[in-house]
Design an enzyme around this catalytic site. Sequence first.
Site, short mmCIF file in Angstrom:
data_model
loop_
_atom_site.label_atom_id
_atom_site.label_comp_id
_atom_site.label_asym_id
_atom_site.label_seq_id
_atom_site.Cartn_x
_atom_site.Cartn_y
_atom_site.Cartn_z
N GLY A 118 0.85 -1.19 0.00
CA GLY A 118 0.00 0.00 0.00
C GLY A 118 0.88 1.24 0.00
O GLY A 118 1.97 1.23 0.58
N GLY A 136 -0.72 4.70 -0.16
CA GLY A 136 -1.55 5.90 -0.09
C GLY A 136 -0.97 6.88 0.92
O GLY A 136 0.20 6.80 1.31
N LYS A 148 -8.05 0.51 8.19
CA LYS A 148 -9.15 0.89 9.07
C LYS A 148 -10.47 0.58 8.38
O LYS A 148 -10.75 1.08 7.30
CB LYS A 148 -9.06 2.38 9.42
N ALA A 190 -2.26 11.40 8.47
CA ALA A 190 -1.00 11.20 7.74
C ALA A 190 -0.28 12.52 7.45
O ALA A 190 0.94 12.60 7.58
CB ALA A 190 -1.28 10.45 6.44
N LYS A 219 -15.03 4.34 14.90
CA LYS A 219 -14.84 5.78 15.08
C LYS A 219 -15.45 6.58 13.94
O LYS A 219 -15.91 7.70 14.13
CB LYS A 219 -13.36 6.11 15.20
N ARG A 226 -12.53 13.20 7.37
CA ARG A 226 -13.45 13.37 6.25
C ARG A 226 -14.89 12.98 6.60
O ARG A 226 -15.83 13.54 6.05
CB ARG A 226 -12.96 12.56 5.06
N LYS A 236 -13.07 7.74 -0.56
CA LYS A 236 -14.37 7.19 -0.21
C LYS A 236 -14.74 7.56 1.22
O LYS A 236 -13.90 7.70 2.09
CB LYS A 236 -14.35 5.66 -0.32
N GLN A 272 -16.10 6.34 4.54
CA GLN A 272 -16.20 5.00 5.15
C GLN A 272 -17.32 4.90 6.17
O GLN A 272 -17.92 3.85 6.36
CB GLN A 272 -14.87 4.67 5.86
#
Lengths: 360, 360
Positions: free
Chosen positions: A30, A32, A140, A173, A224, A288, A315, A317
């Site tokens: 990954g 991202g 997550k 991040a 969360k 977000r 997206k 979540q």
Amino acid sequence: MAALSALRTVNRRGLGLGRREFSEKIAMVGSGNFGSALVRILGRNALRHDVFDNEVKMYVHEEMIDGVPLTKLINENNENVKYLKNAKFTPNVVADPDIASAVSGATMICFCLPHQFLKPMVPAIKAAAAPGAKCLSAIKGIDFDENGIVLISDIIRKELSADCSVLMGANVANDMASDAFCETTIGYKDPANGALFQLAYDDFSLKVGTVQDTVGVELCGALKNVVALGAGFCDGLELGGNTKAAIIRIGLKETMKFAKMFFKGIKDETFMESCGLADLVTTCFGGRNRKCAEAFARKEGTWDEIEADKLNGQKLQGTITCKDVMVVLKNKGVEDQFPLFKRINEIAFEGAPVETIIEL
Amino acid sequence: MAALSALRTVNRRGLGLGRREFSEKIAMVGSGNFGSALVRILGRNALRHDVFDNEVKMYVHEEMIDGVPLTKLINENNENVKYLKNAKFTPNVVADPDIASAVSGATMICFCLPHQFLKPMVPAIKAAAAPGAKCLSAIKGIDFDENGIVLISDIIRKELSADCSVLMGANVANDMASDAFCETTIGYKDPANGALFQLAYDDFSLKVGTVQDTVGVELCGALKNVVALGAGFCDGLELGGNTKAAIIRIGLKETMKFAKMFFKGIKDETFMESCGLADLVTTCFGGRNRKCAEAFARKEGTWDEIEADKLNGQKLQGTITCKDVMVVLKNKGVEDQFPLFKRINEIAFEGAPVETIIEL
């Protein structure tokens, strides 16, 4: 503490043998925003600790940036110029577009990618990784099938026949990119593996706590996002700090209750770790899901419209998890024991007025 | 739950007697921002519940506003026009500048005033209140003497020979004024008294949780202001959400540790109530201690200058509590077990660079 003492045991055993039999080889699957922030730390620590092989491979889903492959740009600039700008990797972090090559011989494999991309890669990973490779999921989210909740770490355990730790915490991040101090939590099953991953991630800018409760840690990371919808509704209604603090508190309590109702071995202390209250606070003030829920409360559009408008291709979540959680609760007939989750679902999907968020 | 079942016992006993022997008479000692927000709810509930006498007296430290006594303005406008504007009291709330008259015959006395004003009033209160009057302290803060920590509720218990519950929570008064939903926590010793105060405060806009742990609740209310200094330092350094969430989390853990080190009977669950994590979140995102610490980190002046500049005559509590806490920790030789409290003290008073807030 258990994890650290287990590591000391590992180290003592290593010394007892009189030589280094092998070093641990780390791979990140990954690339991202969050995966890049994590691999940046893995790269530093691989150089710092003798137990790790210097090279850290990062699997990158290849894409072209102005006609140049992203992996080439990453390796030339020591930076993920698309997903984590202005944060240099140490040169031992090597981007690789081929999953088999990226995890070849890896003894520690970290996963940080949307979980729907995981399963198709499994055969290649299984064939290429070192036998007995230890895994860690920083994904997550949770999945659901006809039998109920499916933990992402369980998919990894089952598909790769591997031990799998999890990493979750208050880790935006972009803040990690500037080395702003933060904490994270590693949930482990095998203490020695937990200790190894702690050593791989613990850093001057990232303090790693450990807890022997992978399920609790993983559920904190998933649920969360549901609570953050409630926090966003409050923001959209301009209800102020008291109300939002109440939503956060009730959300953490319902997360604990959910975890304990559906799984065994959940520890109370997990929810006091970074993965618990700290990540929830960060997510309910930034994040977000909060942002989109605020827009929803302000009647700026449907969820799809808001997602398209606000998230720049990412997206949402929380809405997916919210629906899935509600299915699980309704199947068991216990939705009334989770008034906040239930109310968030009613507001998000059943037309209840946003103002009812406070009628708990 | 214990508190509610105790209340049911009270009610059954009342019914058993076949008549109402007396109703509980509520008084509020204090009329600042928070005291006014609380008495507004007490007034509504006194009308709503038969167990309470309709009239709720509020002791007001008299002052003149444009030549008119504040008590006169409050009683004519049903509003504390100086300290909680635009929030109407029900007319049964009666301001009284005479402490003896304000608490005359009171069976439930609530305290919400700076604690240094408490002791001088004690003789008058003792003489005027009903025998066996039950007390509740909403005073946030702790005191210290040569023997260590002195809880404000213990001063009330000792001086008035009374049972004393405490009320603390994520309750910014100006948000309560608009009836924005919030929660609070009542810590009680005597379950029946806890239940009575719960009934007096629980309202559509204020959800009251109870816990049989007055000390834990009271310490949460005091120590949060120290943690808020740390949060403010982070804001002054613009460290972002991850770091602040870490400070909040570590602060709550050190608060728990402090409580358990110096007192017996502290319950873990207390810290998950509104008085614990919720109040800490509110205080670390809003709140005057956070604001002043942010200014301190930006080198806008000394604490005294910042207090004078930012607080419009209000006092900064966190710095005082921080110093006192450090004395207690050093006397016991345990300051190294509280790295966050210690670091906040070093930055606030010993010239340590603000940037060291993250070196924990």
